[in-house]
Design a protein around this motif. Structure first.
Motif: not given
Length: 747
Positions: A344-370
């Motif tokens: 889990s060290y930041w030196e080696s990010p979690y490995q996955w490939a787009p062709e796996d078919g698993t959903p990858q949530v990359l960004a949420v906008q807005p990321s916070r609300l009141a």
């Protein structure tokens, strides 16, 4: 407009989630991902002790380095954190359990099991396995299973130890069920063709003639790795004893009614095939139930699918081929279910490939609300599928618009203030952006705050260190060095091929020193870079990467000090010359320091599993009060009156702040502060006299007298709660290096 796939892939590169390049040979195995956690975010931080393997996890636990082991396993086994949406959480396995006792493993709720057949050695943990399984029966609880792992890393051998799981269908869901329920055996050589049973017997069919050894509870195999195992047939429990031995057979049957041991005295039985020093296959235990039945987890039909549960591709953030090479290497070995469990060290990010078919949530906008806001939220990522289901935590959200890589959703009603996982389920797989959305508290105050990420020009989001040179801000990340000058972010090249930056120091002469994964670098006032080497010394572990440096500072005489983050001593630069100091040769308190600081008088202090200061050329050790709850010094900050503040902690839930005056420590328990956790990452003494303290749960500000204030994503404009580095610019603005970019605050 919907974001095109090419734009999403660009986001992946900036986030360090690298798509795998297409190669001529295609991977046809199952999607097997995981992570190894040891309580660290980056190499060089103190960890929590045991190494735990998470398989089927949506990603690393971002808070594992500040949680207790029990809290971490609870996070892993939350169903939201399994990429196979089967109603169960991901699985957690105790890695290489040398020296562990059965009661230690059983005391960890939610643990799936432990490594049994490890790196080609089958007998290494067999005694531990027997003790664990007997304890499970005594506690009337399910078994902890014994798994198989190579753990040889990218350049090492593959196929040393493996499991074979009996799968009625070749799916990730079936694989997970088999590994959860014990429908697999482990081996480093022999193969089993079939395992069947009746109420009174068990039969094993082999693919090749071999020896079959049947053991009961209390019997186990033990030998050095290259020694034969002298097995004796006997009814009694003991080392290298068994109930029945069939040699040179292709089929072996154990009939309980024919054994010289009353059935009522048996707790479980199991089989070991082979028993040569380096070649054996081990079944999981078959529990003997009170009603006379034999609990047989193996399905009557299905194919055996091979794999292993713990090895590493060791792929850094800037590479994109390591995972494919890892998978294809195992495919060549006939293993279609081998888990890539990079740290889990930041030196080696979690490995996955787009062709796996698993959903990858990359960004949420807005990321916070009141709190109470009802604004729609846009989720960007990959592989969302035709009919995605979206959750914020455990609550379902309504999908208003969707495309394969973009969703527009309405928030669930009544979300209370808090941080939420953003979860997308595409029917086959689940993906999550952990703590990706926040509902702020009603009294949140964002005035004075600014946050930037890679979307704003920062070279990378995982920031480790930060330093200020006048009005310039330098940011060290896991994939580049960023600099803010004249309001613009730019990426700085060190010209030494280094990517990861762990520490920085502004030289009084106007230059900057940087500690990278390839050693030290110096940028003079003209912008010219030069690599610096402290140099090798004797009596340091030959396996240590001795040029891995961390925190740096200038002492009262202008000498530059830096600590080695790989247990290889200290570096000090005087009059343009580097010298390495070690405990054996130079009498420093430790070769494994955590932090270094300078008090008001210019004296150097060193924090490690203790505390010392350099007085008249001699290291003077200071006693840490027992009330501090530990001895590990994680951070130091000088106070305006000449005292030194030390953040102390050993276990993730134990620690305190200690103020040292005149060589004596005064303990401030956490209950007297606003600190959310004793696991402190950095501390900064601002010119105003305020002390800023960074944690994985936000930053805390202390005026040095009695006033405390805590800032996090729920009550302020802080961009991310995980803060590793702090700095102050010439205007008094406080800068923070976080797990998702840089935040700054003007007090």
């Amino acid at each position: 407009m919907f974001r095109p796939l090419s734009a999403c892939l660009a986001v992946l590169v900036l986030m360090g989630v690298m798509p795998v390049q297409a190669q001529q040979t295609a991977y046809t195995g199952l999607v097997c991902r995981g992570v190894e956690e040891s309580g660290r975010l980056i190499i060089g931080q103190p960890g929590f002790g045991p190494h735990l393997i998470s398989i089927f996890a949506t990603g690393p636990n971002p808070l594992s380095a500040s949680q207790t082991i029990t809290q971490h396993v609870a996070w892993v086994t939350d169903p939201l954190h399994s990429y196979v949406p089967d109603g169960f959480g991901a699985m957690c396995i105790w890695a290489h359990p040398d020296g562990q006792k059965p009661e230690t493993l059983l005391a960890l709720p939610g643990l799936s099991g432990f490594e049994l057949n490890y790196a080609g050695w089958g007998a290494r943990y067999d005694a531990l396995a027997d003790g664990v399984w007997r304890a499970c029966v005594a506690a009337q609880r399910p078994f902890l299973w014994g798994y198989a792992a190579d753990d040889t890393h990218a350049s090492g051998a593959k196929g040393l130890s493996w499991f074979a799981a009996r799968l009625p269908e070749r799916t990730e869901k079936a694989l997970k069920h088999a590994l959860r329920t014990g429908a697999f055996y482990v081996s480093n050589g022999p193969t089993i063709a079939n395992i069947t049973g009746t109420n009174d017997s068990l039969t094993i069919a082999l693919d090749q003639p071999g020896d079959v050894c049947w053991l009961r509870d209390g019997q186990f195999l033990a030998a050095d790795k290259d020694e034969p195992i002298p097995v004796q047939v006997a009814a009694e429990a003991g080392t290298n004893r068994c109930l029945q031995m069939d040699r040179g057979v292709t089929t072996s049957t154990l009939t309980l009614g024919k054994l010289p041991v009353p059935r009522a005295q048996l707790q479980f039985v199991r089989a070991v095939v082979g028993m040569q020093p380096t070649k054996m296959a081990q079944t999981q235990p078959f529990r003997l139930l009170p009603d006379g039945q034999i609990a047989n987890p193996y399905p009557a039909a299905g194919a055996w699918v091979r794999g292993q549960t713990h090895n590493h591709s060791d792929t850094p953030p800037w590479s994109n081929v390591g995972l494919q090479r890892f998978r294809l290497g195992y495919q060549e070995k006939g293993e279609a279910a081998s888990f890539c469990t990079d740290y889990s060290y930041w030196e080696s990010p979690y490995q996955w490939a787009p062709e796996d078919g698993t959903p990858q949530v990359l960004a949420v906008q807005p990321s916070r609300l009141a709190a109470g806001a009802s604004q729609p939220v846009t989720i960007t990522g990959l592989n969302f599928g035709e009919a995605p289901r979206v959750q914020f935590g455990a609550q379902a959200a309504q999908v208003l618009e969707h495309a394969p890589n973009r969703l527009r959703v309405a928030l669930p009603g009544g979300l209370a203030p808090g941080a939420y996982d953003v979860v997308v389920d595409n029917e086959r797989f689940r993906g999550a952006l952990t703590l990706g959305f926040a509902v702020q508290k009603p009294d949140a105050d964002t005035r004075g705050w600014t946050s930037v990420t890679s979307a704003d020009g920062l070279c990378y989001d995982r920031c480790v260190a930060i330093a200020c040179r006048g009005s310039e801000v330098w940011v060290g990340t896991m994939n580049g060095l960023g600099m803010l000058r004249d309001g613009q972010w730019r990426t700085v090249t060190t010209e030494m091929g280094a990517r990861s930056v762990y520490a920085m120091a502004a030289d009084p002469d106007g230059s900057v020193w940087v500690a990278t994964e390839r050693g030290l670098a110096h940028c003079d006032v003209t912008g010219a870079w030069k690599a610096e080497t402290v140099g090798q010394v004797e009596k340091v572990d030959k396996n240590r990467a001795t040029e891995r440096w961390g925190r740096m500072l200038f002492d009262g005489q202008g000498a530059l000090w830096t600590i080695n983050r790989w247990s290889a001593g200290l570096g000090v630069r005087r009059d343009g010359q580097w010298q390495r100091l070690t405990a054996a040769a130079d009498g420093i308190p430790t070769n494994a320091p955590n932090t270094i600081a300078r008090d008001k008088s210019g004296t150097v202090w060193l924090g490690y599993g203790g505390l010392a200061r350099l007085v008249n050329g001699t290291w003077e050790k200071l006693a840490i009060p027992a009330e501090a709850g530990g001895t590990t010094v994680a951070a130091l900050a000088p106070l305006a009156d000449g005292a030194m503040l030390a953040a102390i902690n050993s276990d993730p839930d134990k620690g305190a702040l200690v103020v040292f005056r005149d060589g004596k420590g005064e303990v401030m328990p956490l209950s007297q502060t606003r600190l959310p956790s004793p696991r402190v990452r950095d501390a900064l003494a601002a010119r105003s006299g305020d002390i800023w303290i960074a944690t994985d749960y936000g930053v805390t500000r202390w005026d040095g007298r009695g006033q405390w204030r805590h800032y996090d994503t729920l009550n302020s404009g802080l961009g991310c709660n995980i803060v590793l580095g702090l700095a102050e610019d010439d205007q008094g603005r406080i800068w923070m290096a976080t797990a998702r970019g840089v935040s700054s605050f003007a007090p």
